[in-house]
Design a protein around this motif. Structure first.
Motif, PDB file in Angstrom:
ATOM      1  N   ARG A   1       0.760  -1.060   0.072  1.00  0.00           N
ATOM      2  CA  ARG A   1      -0.040   0.060  -0.012  1.00  0.00           C
ATOM      3  C   ARG A   1       0.852   1.153  -0.015  1.00  0.00           C
ATOM      4  O   ARG A   1       0.447   2.394  -0.417  1.00  0.00           O
ATOM      5  CB  ARG A   1      -0.929   0.046   1.007  1.00  0.00           C
ATOM      6  CG  ARG A   1      -2.112  -1.073   1.059  1.00  0.00           C
ATOM      7  CD  ARG A   1      -2.932  -0.687   0.071  1.00  0.00           C
ATOM      8  NE  ARG A   1      -3.753   0.336   0.342  1.00  0.00           N
ATOM      9  CZ  ARG A   1      -4.005   1.616  -0.511  1.00  0.00           C
ATOM     10  NH1 ARG A   1      -3.037   1.598  -1.570  1.00  0.00           N
ATOM     11  NH2 ARG A   1      -4.671   2.346  -0.319  1.00  0.00           N
ATOM     12  N   PHE A   2       2.053   1.129   0.663  1.00  0.00           N
ATOM     13  CA  PHE A   2       2.684   2.416   0.772  1.00  0.00           C
ATOM     14  C   PHE A   2       4.471   2.388   0.293  1.00  0.00           C
ATOM     15  O   PHE A   2       4.655   3.449   0.180  1.00  0.00           O
ATOM     16  CB  PHE A   2       2.839   2.859   2.208  1.00  0.00           C
ATOM     17  CG  PHE A   2       1.422   2.884   3.023  1.00  0.00           C
ATOM     18  CD1 PHE A   2       0.504   3.847   2.660  1.00  0.00           C
ATOM     19  CD2 PHE A   2       1.059   1.928   3.809  1.00  0.00           C
ATOM     20  CE1 PHE A   2      -0.478   4.054   3.316  1.00  0.00           C
ATOM     21  CE2 PHE A   2       0.006   1.746   4.451  1.00  0.00           C
ATOM     22  CZ  PHE A   2      -1.017   2.948   4.096  1.00  0.00           C
ATOM     23  N   SER A   3       4.644   1.465  -0.160  1.00  0.00           N
ATOM     24  CA  SER A   3       6.242   1.359  -0.721  1.00  0.00           C
ATOM     25  C   SER A   3       6.399   1.767  -2.123  1.00  0.00           C
ATOM     26  O   SER A   3       5.461   1.634  -3.053  1.00  0.00           O
ATOM     27  CB  SER A   3       6.653   0.150  -0.618  1.00  0.00           C
ATOM     28  OG  SER A   3       7.869  -0.178  -1.332  1.00  0.00           O
ATOM     29  N   PRO A   4       7.159   2.759  -2.244  1.00  0.00           N
ATOM     30  CA  PRO A   4       7.478   3.068  -3.911  1.00  0.00           C
ATOM     31  C   PRO A   4       7.672   2.055  -4.724  1.00  0.00           C
ATOM     32  O   PRO A   4       7.453   2.058  -5.886  1.00  0.00           O
ATOM     33  CB  PRO A   4       8.774   3.954  -3.609  1.00  0.00           C
ATOM     34  CG  PRO A   4       8.920   4.423  -2.223  1.00  0.00           C
ATOM     35  CD  PRO A   4       8.208   3.221  -1.345  1.00  0.00           C
ATOM     36  N   VAL A   5       8.189   0.505  -4.263  1.00  0.00           N
ATOM     37  CA  VAL A   5       8.286  -0.318  -4.990  1.00  0.00           C
ATOM     38  C   VAL A   5       6.995  -0.834  -5.801  1.00  0.00           C
ATOM     39  O   VAL A   5       7.191  -0.722  -6.948  1.00  0.00           O
ATOM     40  CB  VAL A   5       8.824  -1.539  -4.343  1.00  0.00           C
ATOM     41  CG1 VAL A   5       8.559  -2.752  -5.170  1.00  0.00           C
ATOM     42  CG2 VAL A   5      10.124  -1.367  -3.752  1.00  0.00           C
ATOM     43  N   PHE A   6       5.912  -0.786  -5.218  1.00  0.00           N
ATOM     44  CA  PHE A   6       4.557  -0.887  -5.590  1.00  0.00           C
ATOM     45  C   PHE A   6       3.966   0.126  -6.212  1.00  0.00           C
ATOM     46  O   PHE A   6       3.108   0.181  -7.404  1.00  0.00           O
ATOM     47  CB  PHE A   6       3.783  -1.690  -4.709  1.00  0.00           C
ATOM     48  CG  PHE A   6       4.066  -3.143  -4.217  1.00  0.00           C
ATOM     49  CD1 PHE A   6       3.409  -3.907  -5.016  1.00  0.00           C
ATOM     50  CD2 PHE A   6       4.894  -3.400  -3.572  1.00  0.00           C
ATOM     51  CE1 PHE A   6       3.738  -5.397  -4.759  1.00  0.00           C
ATOM     52  CE2 PHE A   6       5.420  -4.763  -2.970  1.00  0.00           C
ATOM     53  CZ  PHE A   6       4.680  -5.630  -3.882  1.00  0.00           C
ATOM     54  N   LEU A   7       4.273   1.331  -5.615  1.00  0.00           N
ATOM     55  CA  LEU A   7       3.524   2.688  -6.287  1.00  0.00           C
ATOM     56  C   LEU A   7       4.017   2.853  -7.646  1.00  0.00           C
ATOM     57  O   LEU A   7       3.417   3.441  -8.521  1.00  0.00           O
ATOM     58  CB  LEU A   7       3.763   3.824  -5.156  1.00  0.00           C
ATOM     59  CG  LEU A   7       3.146   3.647  -3.994  1.00  0.00           C
ATOM     60  CD1 LEU A   7       3.350   4.962  -3.237  1.00  0.00           C
ATOM     61  CD2 LEU A   7       1.327   3.441  -4.109  1.00  0.00           C
ATOM     62  N   ASP A   8       5.410   2.563  -8.080  1.00  0.00           N
ATOM     63  CA  ASP A   8       6.154   3.083  -9.096  1.00  0.00           C
ATOM     64  C   ASP A   8       5.957   1.646 -10.053  1.00  0.00           C
ATOM     65  O   ASP A   8       6.707   1.718 -11.044  1.00  0.00           O
ATOM     66  CB  ASP A   8       7.430   3.263  -8.751  1.00  0.00           C
ATOM     67  CG  ASP A   8       7.477   4.638  -8.062  1.00  0.00           C
ATOM     68  OD1 ASP A   8       6.547   5.343  -8.056  1.00  0.00           O
ATOM     69  OD2 ASP A   8       8.642   4.822  -7.478  1.00  0.00           O
ATOM     70  N   HIS A   9       5.471   0.460  -9.461  1.00  0.00           N
ATOM     71  CA  HIS A   9       5.261  -0.681 -10.354  1.00  0.00           C
ATOM     72  C   HIS A   9       6.653  -1.258 -10.776  1.00  0.00           C
ATOM     73  O   HIS A   9       6.925  -1.430 -12.127  1.00  0.00           O
ATOM     74  CB  HIS A   9       4.438  -0.475 -11.648  1.00  0.00           C
ATOM     75  CG  HIS A   9       2.775  -0.172 -10.991  1.00  0.00           C
ATOM     76  ND1 HIS A   9       2.428   0.869 -10.946  1.00  0.00           N
ATOM     77  CD2 HIS A   9       1.887  -1.229 -10.813  1.00  0.00           C
ATOM     78  CE1 HIS A   9       1.282   0.934 -10.415  1.00  0.00           C
ATOM     79  NE2 HIS A   9       0.838  -0.173 -10.539  1.00  0.00           N
ATOM     80  N   ASP A  10       7.557  -1.505 -10.008  1.00  0.00           N
ATOM     81  CA  ASP A  10       8.883  -1.945 -10.190  1.00  0.00           C
ATOM     82  C   ASP A  10       8.902  -3.530 -10.109  1.00  0.00           C
ATOM     83  O   ASP A  10       8.500  -4.119  -9.107  1.00  0.00           O
ATOM     84  CB  ASP A  10      10.029  -1.640  -9.169  1.00  0.00           C
ATOM     85  CG  ASP A  10      11.418  -1.973  -9.246  1.00  0.00           C
ATOM     86  OD1 ASP A  10      11.624  -2.822 -10.288  1.00  0.00           O
ATOM     87  OD2 ASP A  10      12.240  -1.499  -8.607  1.00  0.00           O
ATOM     88  N   ILE A  11       8.668  -3.926 -11.197  1.00  0.00           N
ATOM     89  CA  ILE A  11       8.254  -5.434 -11.691  1.00  0.00           C
ATOM     90  C   ILE A  11       9.293  -6.306 -10.760  1.00  0.00           C
ATOM     91  O   ILE A  11       8.822  -7.335 -10.194  1.00  0.00           O
ATOM     92  CB  ILE A  11       8.189  -5.816 -12.887  1.00  0.00           C
ATOM     93  CG1 ILE A  11       7.273  -4.964 -13.815  1.00  0.00           C
ATOM     94  CG2 ILE A  11       7.745  -7.033 -13.249  1.00  0.00           C
ATOM     95  CD1 ILE A  11       5.740  -5.148 -13.220  1.00  0.00           C
ATOM     96  N   GLY A  12      10.452  -6.171 -11.167  1.00  0.00           N
ATOM     97  CA  GLY A  12      11.368  -7.037 -10.395  1.00  0.00           C
ATOM     98  C   GLY A  12      11.461  -7.019  -8.969  1.00  0.00           C
ATOM     99  O   GLY A  12      11.476  -7.962  -8.242  1.00  0.00           O
ATOM    100  N   ALA A  13      11.487  -5.848  -8.229  1.00  0.00           N
ATOM    101  CA  ALA A  13      11.322  -5.659  -6.818  1.00  0.00           C
ATOM    102  C   ALA A  13      10.084  -6.279  -6.174  1.00  0.00           C
ATOM    103  O   ALA A  13       9.881  -6.952  -5.326  1.00  0.00           O
ATOM    104  CB  ALA A  13      11.661  -4.224  -6.560  1.00  0.00           C
ATOM    105  N   MET A  14       8.947  -5.959  -7.017  1.00  0.00           N
ATOM    106  CA  MET A  14       7.596  -6.518  -6.564  1.00  0.00           C
ATOM    107  C   MET A  14       7.552  -8.116  -6.725  1.00  0.00           C
ATOM    108  O   MET A  14       7.060  -8.560  -5.636  1.00  0.00           O
ATOM    109  CB  MET A  14       6.485  -5.956  -7.532  1.00  0.00           C
ATOM    110  CG  MET A  14       6.292  -4.549  -7.402  1.00  0.00           C
ATOM    111  SD  MET A  14       5.397  -3.863  -8.786  1.00  0.00           S
ATOM    112  CE  MET A  14       3.795  -4.949  -8.693  1.00  0.00           C
ATOM    113  N   THR A  15       8.146  -8.665  -7.703  1.00  0.00           N
ATOM    114  CA  THR A  15       8.267 -10.104  -7.602  1.00  0.00           C
ATOM    115  C   THR A  15       9.024 -10.744  -6.509  1.00  0.00           C
ATOM    116  O   THR A  15       8.514 -11.697  -5.913  1.00  0.00           O
ATOM    117  CB  THR A  15       8.800 -10.593  -8.800  1.00  0.00           C
ATOM    118  OG1 THR A  15       7.921 -10.032 -10.029  1.00  0.00           O
ATOM    119  CG2 THR A  15       8.702 -12.050  -9.056  1.00  0.00           C
ATOM    120  N   THR A  16      10.214  -9.963  -6.308  1.00  0.00           N
ATOM    121  CA  THR A  16      10.923 -10.325  -5.002  1.00  0.00           C
ATOM    122  C   THR A  16      10.292 -10.306  -3.797  1.00  0.00           C
ATOM    123  O   THR A  16      10.488 -11.320  -3.043  1.00  0.00           O
ATOM    124  CB  THR A  16      12.247  -9.443  -4.950  1.00  0.00           C
ATOM    125  OG1 THR A  16      13.118  -9.571  -6.298  1.00  0.00           O
ATOM    126  CG2 THR A  16      13.222  -9.884  -4.030  1.00  0.00           C
TER     127      THR A  16
END
Length: 235
Positions: free
Chosen positions: A85-100
């Motif tokens: 909900r709050f991390s830039p990883v998901f807000l910016d849709h960083d696919i690699g970091a999201m999957t990790t």
């Protein structure tokens, strides 16, 4: 109640597999990940007495052991809900970091919940009446199946309808839907731990290795009796 948690997270793992496939990863690799998840869960469940509860002096387990691990079970799901909900990883849709993030949290959850599953599988037999053992175990697995059914329906509803509507083809926000599933898993795990408090099984106490978290009630009663005897003798 705890089975709702498992189902919410298993649905997340399955949905993650579909998500990774949509990003172009080979289906064989995705299938291997989901298969590995199930194998890991089963192996940790069978190894729990030797590798976890035994070294922590929590064997045989009691209700306090289950409450402790039930609360620990809330940690990975709560962390993932907050991150989504709050991390830039998901807000910016960083696919690699999201999957990790998904893989690490789901694997961690699989390990912790497998420990929980091993504990309450023992407890359901321990608490069953000797003349109604088959009925009690049967009721346990019936509630298990019912929990998975409603967990599957509930996680599907949360994933499909929670979040902002993006468009006719995209539907609602998948990130928010995932976060809602993790939040529901956290609440379910917490409720399961709170419900377990009502079980009458306070005699053995709770240890975590050499540390005593909750003293055994039997030991306390004996110490109180000894103190009363000393006072009577002194009088």
């Amino acid at each position: 109640m705890a089975n709702f948690v498992y189902t919410f997270l298993f649905q997340n793992a399955f949905s993650l597999g579909l998500y990774i496939v949509s990003e172009g990863l080979d289906r064989v690799i995705v299938g291997a990940f989901l298969g590995g998840y199930i194998i890991l869960y089963g192996q940790v469940q069978s190894w729990t007495p030797q590798l976890v509860t035994g070294p922590l002096n929590q064997t045989p387990p009691n209700k306090l052991t289950e409450i402790l691990w039930g609360l620990i079970n809330c940690i990975p799901t709560l962390i993932m809900c907050i991150v989504m909900r709050f991390s830039p990883v998901f807000l910016d849709h960083d696919i690699g970091a999201m999957t990790t993030w998904f893989i690490v949290i789901i694997v961690l959850f699989a390990i912790i919940f497998a420990i929980n599953s091993s504990i309450h599988s023992y407890l359901v037999v321990k608490y069953a009446k000797s003349d109604k053992l088959a009925v009690s175990v049967g009721f346990y697995y019936m509630s298990n199946a019912l929990g998975r059914l409603f967990g599957t329906i509930g996680s599907g509803i949360l994933y499909s309808y929670v979040g902002d509507y993006i468009g006719a083809y995209a539907g609602t926000s998948a990130t928010v839907g995932f976060a809602a599933c993790f939040l529901a898993g956290t609440i379910s795990s917490l409720l399961a731990a709170l419900i377990t408090i009502n079980i009458d099984d306070n005699d053995s106490g709770l240890k975590c290795g050499p540390c005593t978290i909750v003293s055994a009630m039997i030991q306390k009663d004996r110490e109180e009796e000894e103190e009363e005897c000393k006072e009577e003798i002194g009088a």
